[in-house]
Design an enzyme around this catalytic site. Sequence first.
Site, PDB file in Angstrom:
ATOM      1  N   ASN A 197       2.915   2.460   7.901  1.00 15.14           N
ATOM      2  CA  ASN A 197       2.982   1.719   6.648  1.00 15.14           C
ATOM      3  C   ASN A 197       4.312   1.927   5.909  1.00 15.14           C
ATOM      4  OD1 ASN A 197       2.249   0.083   4.604  1.00 15.14           O
ATOM      5  ND2 ASN A 197       0.450   1.273   3.964  1.00 15.14           N
ATOM      6  N   HIS A 226     -14.862   2.925   0.179  1.00 13.18           N
ATOM      7  CA  HIS A 226     -13.958   3.221  -0.942  1.00 13.18           C
ATOM      8  C   HIS A 226     -14.419   2.508  -2.201  1.00 13.18           C
ATOM      9  CE1 HIS A 226      -9.946   4.642   0.985  1.00 13.18           C
ATOM     10  NE2 HIS A 226     -10.971   5.140   1.618  1.00 13.18           N
ATOM     11  N   ARG A 257     -16.323   7.210  -1.163  1.00 12.13           N
ATOM     12  CA  ARG A 257     -15.206   7.843  -1.870  1.00 12.13           C
ATOM     13  C   ARG A 257     -15.094   7.194  -3.242  1.00 12.13           C
ATOM     14  NH1 ARG A 257      -8.765   7.228  -0.502  1.00 12.13           N
ATOM     15  NH2 ARG A 257      -8.982   5.452  -1.932  1.00 12.13           N
ATOM     16  N   ASP A 289     -10.088  11.634  -3.197  1.00 15.15           N
ATOM     17  CA  ASP A 289      -8.747  11.840  -2.624  1.00 15.15           C
ATOM     18  C   ASP A 289      -7.760  12.147  -3.745  1.00 15.15           C
ATOM     19  OD1 ASP A 289      -6.774   9.858  -0.225  1.00 15.15           O
ATOM     20  OD2 ASP A 289      -6.420  11.812  -1.176  1.00 15.15           O
ATOM     21  N   HIS A 349      -4.680  12.890  -3.192  1.00 19.34           N
ATOM     22  CA  HIS A 349      -3.461  12.224  -2.687  1.00 19.34           C
ATOM     23  C   HIS A 349      -2.200  13.036  -2.963  1.00 19.34           C
ATOM     24  CE1 HIS A 349      -1.491   8.423  -1.298  1.00 19.34           C
ATOM     25  NE2 HIS A 349      -2.642   8.321  -0.703  1.00 19.34           N
ATOM     26  N   ARG A 383      -7.930  15.124   9.062  1.00 20.59           N
ATOM     27  CA  ARG A 383      -7.883  13.686   8.846  1.00 20.59           C
ATOM     28  C   ARG A 383      -6.944  12.940   9.800  1.00 20.59           C
ATOM     29  NH1 ARG A 383      -9.871  10.317   6.193  1.00 20.59           N
ATOM     30  NH2 ARG A 383      -8.288   9.609   4.722  1.00 20.59           N
ATOM     31  N   HIS A 432      -8.667   9.425   9.260  1.00 20.85           N
ATOM     32  CA  HIS A 432      -8.117   8.401   8.370  1.00 20.85           C
ATOM     33  C   HIS A 432      -8.475   7.023   8.922  1.00 20.85           C
ATOM     34  CE1 HIS A 432      -4.136   6.628   6.619  1.00 20.85           C
ATOM     35  NE2 HIS A 432      -5.094   6.567   5.725  1.00 20.85           N
ATOM     36  N   ASP A 461      -4.145   0.219   6.614  1.00 19.01           N
ATOM     37  CA  ASP A 461      -2.840   0.189   7.281  1.00 19.01           C
ATOM     38  C   ASP A 461      -2.923   0.691   8.710  1.00 19.01           C
ATOM     39  OD1 ASP A 461      -3.219   2.340   5.264  1.00 19.01           O
ATOM     40  OD2 ASP A 461      -1.648   3.330   6.400  1.00 19.01           O
ATOM     41  N   TRP A 504       3.556  10.329  -4.202  1.00 18.44           N
ATOM     42  CA  TRP A 504       2.654   9.204  -4.430  1.00 18.44           C
ATOM     43  C   TRP A 504       1.353   9.437  -3.706  1.00 18.44           C
ATOM     44  CZ3 TRP A 504       0.388   5.674  -0.981  1.00 18.44           C
ATOM     45  CH2 TRP A 504      -0.420   4.729  -1.634  1.00 18.44           C
TER      46      TRP A 504
HETATM   47  C1  CS2 Z   1      -5.424   7.104   1.612  1.00 11.90           C
HETATM   48  C2  CS2 Z   1      -4.679   6.006   2.293  1.00 11.90           C
HETATM   49  O1  CS2 Z   1      -7.280   6.290   2.778  1.00 11.90           O
HETATM   50  C3  CS2 Z   1      -6.763   7.293   2.293  1.00 11.90           C
HETATM   51  O2  CS2 Z   1      -7.250   8.428   2.313  1.00 11.90           O
HETATM   52  O3  CS2 Z   1      -4.732   8.308   1.548  1.00 11.90           O
HETATM   53  O4  CS2 Z   1      -5.175   4.801   1.791  1.00 11.90           O
HETATM   54  C4  CS2 Z   1      -3.180   6.031   2.120  1.00 11.90           C
HETATM   55  O5  CS2 Z   1      -2.857   5.906   0.750  1.00 11.90           O
HETATM   56  C5  CS2 Z   1      -2.580   4.883   2.911  1.00 11.90           C
HETATM   57  O6  CS2 Z   1      -2.993   5.002   4.243  1.00 11.90           O
HETATM   58  C6  CS2 Z   1      -1.067   4.906   2.837  1.00 11.90           C
HETATM   59  O7  CS2 Z   1      -0.548   3.871   3.644  1.00 11.90           O
HETATM   60 MG    MG Z   2      -6.011   9.962   1.775  1.00 11.76          MG
END
Ligand code: CS2
Ligand code: MG
Length: 402
Positions: free
Chosen positions: A37, A122, A147, A210, A212, A283, A312, A316, A402
């Site tokens: 991504n 999500h 989530r 998350d 992040h 993950r 994960h 993306d 981010w």
């Molecule tokens: C996130 C992702 O799904 C998750 O746990 O961390 O959506 C992440 O932000 C994206 O894969 C970034 O491209």
């Molecule tokens: Mg994540």
Amino acid sequence: MKITDGKVFVCSPGRNFVTLKLYTDEGIYGLGDATLNGREMAVVAYLEEHVIPCLIGRDPFQIEDIWQYLYKGAYWRRGPVTMSAIAAVDMALWDIKGKALNTPVYNLLGGPSRYGVMVYGHASGGDIEEVVDEVGRYLEMGYKAVRAQCGIPGLPTTYGVGRGKLFYEPAEKGLPPEHIWSTEKYLNFIPKLFQRLRDVYGDDVHLLHDVHHRLTPIEAARLGKELEPYHLFWLEDPVPAELQESFRWIRQHTTTPLAVGEVFNSIYDAHLLITEQLIDYLRTSVLRGGGITHMRKVAALAELYHVRTGFHGATDLSPITMAAALHFDLWVPNFGIQEYMRHTPETDEVFPHAYYFQDGYLHPGDAPGLGVDFNEELAARYPYERAYLPVNRKEDGTMFNW
Ligand code: CS2
Ligand code: MG
């Protein structure tokens, strides 16, 4: 059987995807996902310039030897670009082998270890009550795990609050959007979200969150402790994990389960986290982690240390990765959970697949190989357009994670 050619396709049915197609002299082809991504074209060049020429004439059944050749032969080992390219080749080779032997890939790995793959969706919203409603929607759809991400009062944007329903795509065309962050506002708010969710939905729903990569270890320890009464299924990416030993500080203070690794790309990124049992779920997807071949070695190490998989599965990662992940998830003994962020309808049309959702579980289906295809003509209608993930700054302008 010999590999005769390899082609890379870049398309954008709702978001950018990079797809590798390996052709053989017996007419069987294999598909691999090479999407990174915001850095897609780096992997395209790596595959076209440096990998595909070395594959022509090789026996596609030699999956391990080709993996070793691409990993050790690169000299410049590891990194997200290299390992995504290796992963795409690896997925395509497993796909070819399954098709040639007329069996789904999970059978080549060791057969199914469970009836289905438990997934999480999500839910997000601008405020707590919106999130409460969204979690309810996922539960009505049959999800057993959800989530929850929420807008933070006083911040214009935050991670995980999508623009659309059902799927969340953070990458944007044009230059990287700049988001604003406040750790204080976040830490003071998040426990209230989960207190409300437990009040409404009780104790049995699996709730995940998350962070992040946005806290320091001691801040993550504070959050983990304050969330203990709401017993999350996991707290994800509490801190940037380049310094694996920093998780010792979190572990000393809280029993909230920890999940990390979607940005990792080899066993070496997680070796200490696993062997010191500093995390509960890993993950790293088969796309980021060099394919099925490498990730099954990582999962085998994790099994020794009570660490489970929690791949994960964001938008993306294309349906090819989702399919490969589901074959892996159905087999792997130390399975935890699979992220399932739904793709757009256009994406599902470009990547028709056998996997299906039923009552909170995904199943890869029983088609030979990975059970996913790629519609080249349709893909050509969605041309690539450069897009970036956002960047993040603190309220005082300091560049942040981010
Ligand atoms: C996130 C992702 O799904 C998750 O746990 O961390 O959506 C992440 O932000 C994206 O894969 C970034 O491209
Ligand atoms: Mg994540």
